[in-house]
Design an enzyme around this catalytic site. Structure first.
Site, PDB file in Angstrom:
ATOM      1  N   ALA A 122      35.640  33.982  39.650  1.00  0.00           N
ATOM      2  CA  ALA A 122      36.201  32.483  39.621  1.00  0.00           C
ATOM      3  C   ALA A 122      37.349  32.584  40.717  1.00  0.00           C
ATOM      4  CB  ALA A 122      36.482  31.971  38.279  1.00  0.00           C
ATOM      5  N   CYS A 123      37.906  33.680  41.085  1.00  0.00           N
ATOM      6  CA  CYS A 123      38.633  33.587  42.487  1.00  0.00           C
ATOM      7  C   CYS A 123      38.339  32.932  43.473  1.00  0.00           C
ATOM      8  CB  CYS A 123      39.361  34.960  42.341  1.00  0.00           C
ATOM      9  SG  CYS A 123      40.539  35.600  40.943  1.00  0.00           S
ATOM     10  N   TYR A 152      41.378  39.092  47.685  1.00  0.00           N
ATOM     11  CA  TYR A 152      40.259  39.254  46.535  1.00  0.00           C
ATOM     12  C   TYR A 152      39.211  38.330  46.469  1.00  0.00           C
ATOM     13  CZ  TYR A 152      38.237  40.325  41.923  1.00  0.00           C
ATOM     14  OH  TYR A 152      37.379  40.446  40.980  1.00  0.00           O
ATOM     15  N   LYS A 195      44.992  42.396  32.831  1.00  0.00           N
ATOM     16  CA  LYS A 195      44.927  41.058  33.077  1.00  0.00           C
ATOM     17  C   LYS A 195      45.640  40.532  31.958  1.00  0.00           C
ATOM     18  CE  LYS A 195      40.571  40.910  35.784  1.00  0.00           C
ATOM     19  NZ  LYS A 195      39.237  40.180  35.790  1.00  0.00           N
TER      20      LYS A 195
END
Length: 330
Positions: A122-123, A152, A195
Site C-alpha cells: 500500500a506504500c 520503498y 511494524k
C-alpha cells in the site's frame, strides 16, 4: 490455475509472511518444492522439513535462476523492508530490492515459469490522498499519478510495472497484490524492522513486565491504518495467484480502520493494563491515514478478511509475550 497441480517456489520464505505462506500452501496440498531466503536457516521464522530450504541472496542473478529451476509458480516476497522506522531511514536499501524482483522475473521467464506472484505494498499509493486520518479507502487507481512512499514505495511501484511489462512482452502470467499492513505471530517484534502491531505489543509487554506503566507512541496517535492478519493474507495471496481474471495490481487488506491510539487500547485491554502515553512527535510515522478499498477483490474473488483485529492481536500478543518470557528465562 489450481496450485495443487503445480511445483512452487516461495522467495522470502524465511521472513514473516513468506514463512506463513509456505506452511499454508503445504496445508492446502500445494507442492512447495523450494523455499528461499537470504537469512541463515537458524534465523528463519518458520521452516518446513518437507521442502528444499535454500539460503540464497536473490539480488544475484544466478541465484534467481537456481531458485526458479524446475518450478511452474514463483511467489516473490523477498525484499529488504521493515516498519516505518526502517523504511524512512534506509531508502537506498529498500530500492535495491529492485534487483531481486528484476532478476527473479528474468529467471521465471527463462525457466518456463507459468505464473509469478509479486507482493507489492500500500506504500505505492499517492501521498496526497493520505493526508488526513479520516482518509477515503484507497482504490487501485489511486496509485497514479505516482507519488508513493519515498524509496520503498517507488521500488514497489516500479516492480509492479516490471511485472506488467513482462506479462505484456513475454507472456509471463504475473499477479500483483498490494499488501496492507500484515501482522501476526512468527515475525519481527524488535530490532527496528518491526511494524506497529508488533511494536505496540512489545512495548505493552515490556511495560507490564517492568512495572513501569508507560508507553512511547510514534506520532500523535491519531494517524489511521487498517491491519490484516497473516492467515487472511496467505488465503488472499493464493486466491489471487490462482485467478485467471486478475491481471492488474489489486488490494489485499482489511477495511477495518483504526487509529494508532485505538490499536494501543486493544493491546492494553488484552494485557489487562492501562499505560501512560508519551507521544514522540518527531518519530517516523508515515502518512496520516491509509485504508484499503476492497471493492475490486470482492468482485473478483468474493474475498474479505475473516479475522477481526481484536482476535488477531490477541494471537499476536500471546506469541510475542511467549518469546519475550522465554528470553527472560534464559
Amino acid at each position: 490455475m489450481k496450485l495443487t497441480n503445480e511445483k512452487v517456489v516461495v522467495c522470502g520464505a524465511g521472513g514473516f509472511i513468506g514463512g506463513h505462506l509456505v506452511n499454508a500452501l503445504l496445508k492446502n496440498g500445494v507442492n512447495v518444492v523450494r523455499a528461499v531466503d537470504i537469512k541463515p536457516l537458524d534465523e528463519w521464522y518458520q521452516k518446513s522439513k518437507d521442502v528444499e530450504n535454500l539460503v540464497l541472496d536473490l539480488r544475484e542473478k544466478d541465484n534467481c535462476y537456481q531458485a526458479a529451476k524446475g518450478t511452474q509458480v514463483v511467489f516473490q516476497l523477498a525484499a529488504d523492508m521493515g516498519g516505518m522506522g526502517f523504511i524512512e531511514n534506509n531508502k537506498a536499501l529498500c530500492m535495491l530490492s529492485v534487483l531481486t524482483n528484476t532478476h527473479m522475473l528474468m529467471a521465471a521467464r527463462d525457466s518456463g515459469v507459468e505464473r509469478f506472484f509479486y507482493s507489492s505494498s500500500a506504500c505505492v499509493y499517492n501521498g496526497e490522498k493520505q493526508k488526513t486520518p479520516d482518509v477515503a479507502p484507497l482504490k487501485e487507481e489511486d496509485a497514479y499519478p505516482a507519488l508513493p512512499e519515498d524509496g520503498y514505495g517507488w521500488e514497489k511501484l516500479f516492480s509492479e510495472r516490471m511485472c506488467r511489462h513482462f506479462r505484456e512482452d513475454f507472456g509471463l502470467q504475473t499477479r500483483v497484490a498490494r499488501y496492507h499492513n500484515v501482522y501476526g505471530p512468527f515475525g519481527t517484534y524488535d530490532g527496528g524492522r518491526e511494524k506497529a502491531p508488533a511494536a505496540i505489543c512489545r512495548k505493552v509487554i515490556q511495560a507490564k513486565m517492568s512495572g513501569k506503566h508507560e508507553i512511547e507512541i510514534w506520532g500523535d496517535g491519531t494517524q489511521t491504518r487498517s491491519f490484516m492478519y497473516v492467515d487472511d493474507c496467505t488465503k488472499g495471496t493464493q486466491a489471487i495467484l490462482e485467478s485467471d481474471d486478475i491481471l492488474e495490481p489489486i488490494n489485499l487488506g482489511s477495511s477495518e480502520l483504526v487509529t494508532i491510539n485505538q490499536l494501543v487500547d486493544i493491546v492494553e485491554e488484552i494485557a489487562g493494563v492501562k499505560l501512560q502515553r508519551k507521544y514522540k512527535l518527531d518519530a517516523p510515522k508515515g502518512v496520516n491515514g491509509r485504508n484499503s478499498d476492497n471493492t475490486k477483490i470482492l468482485k473478483y474473488l468474493g474475498w474479505e478478511p475473516s479475522i477481526r483485529l481484536r482476535d488477531g492481536m490477541q494471537k499476536t500478543y500471546e506469541w510475542i509475550e511467549s518469546q519475550m518470557l522465554a528470553t527472560v528465562g534464559r
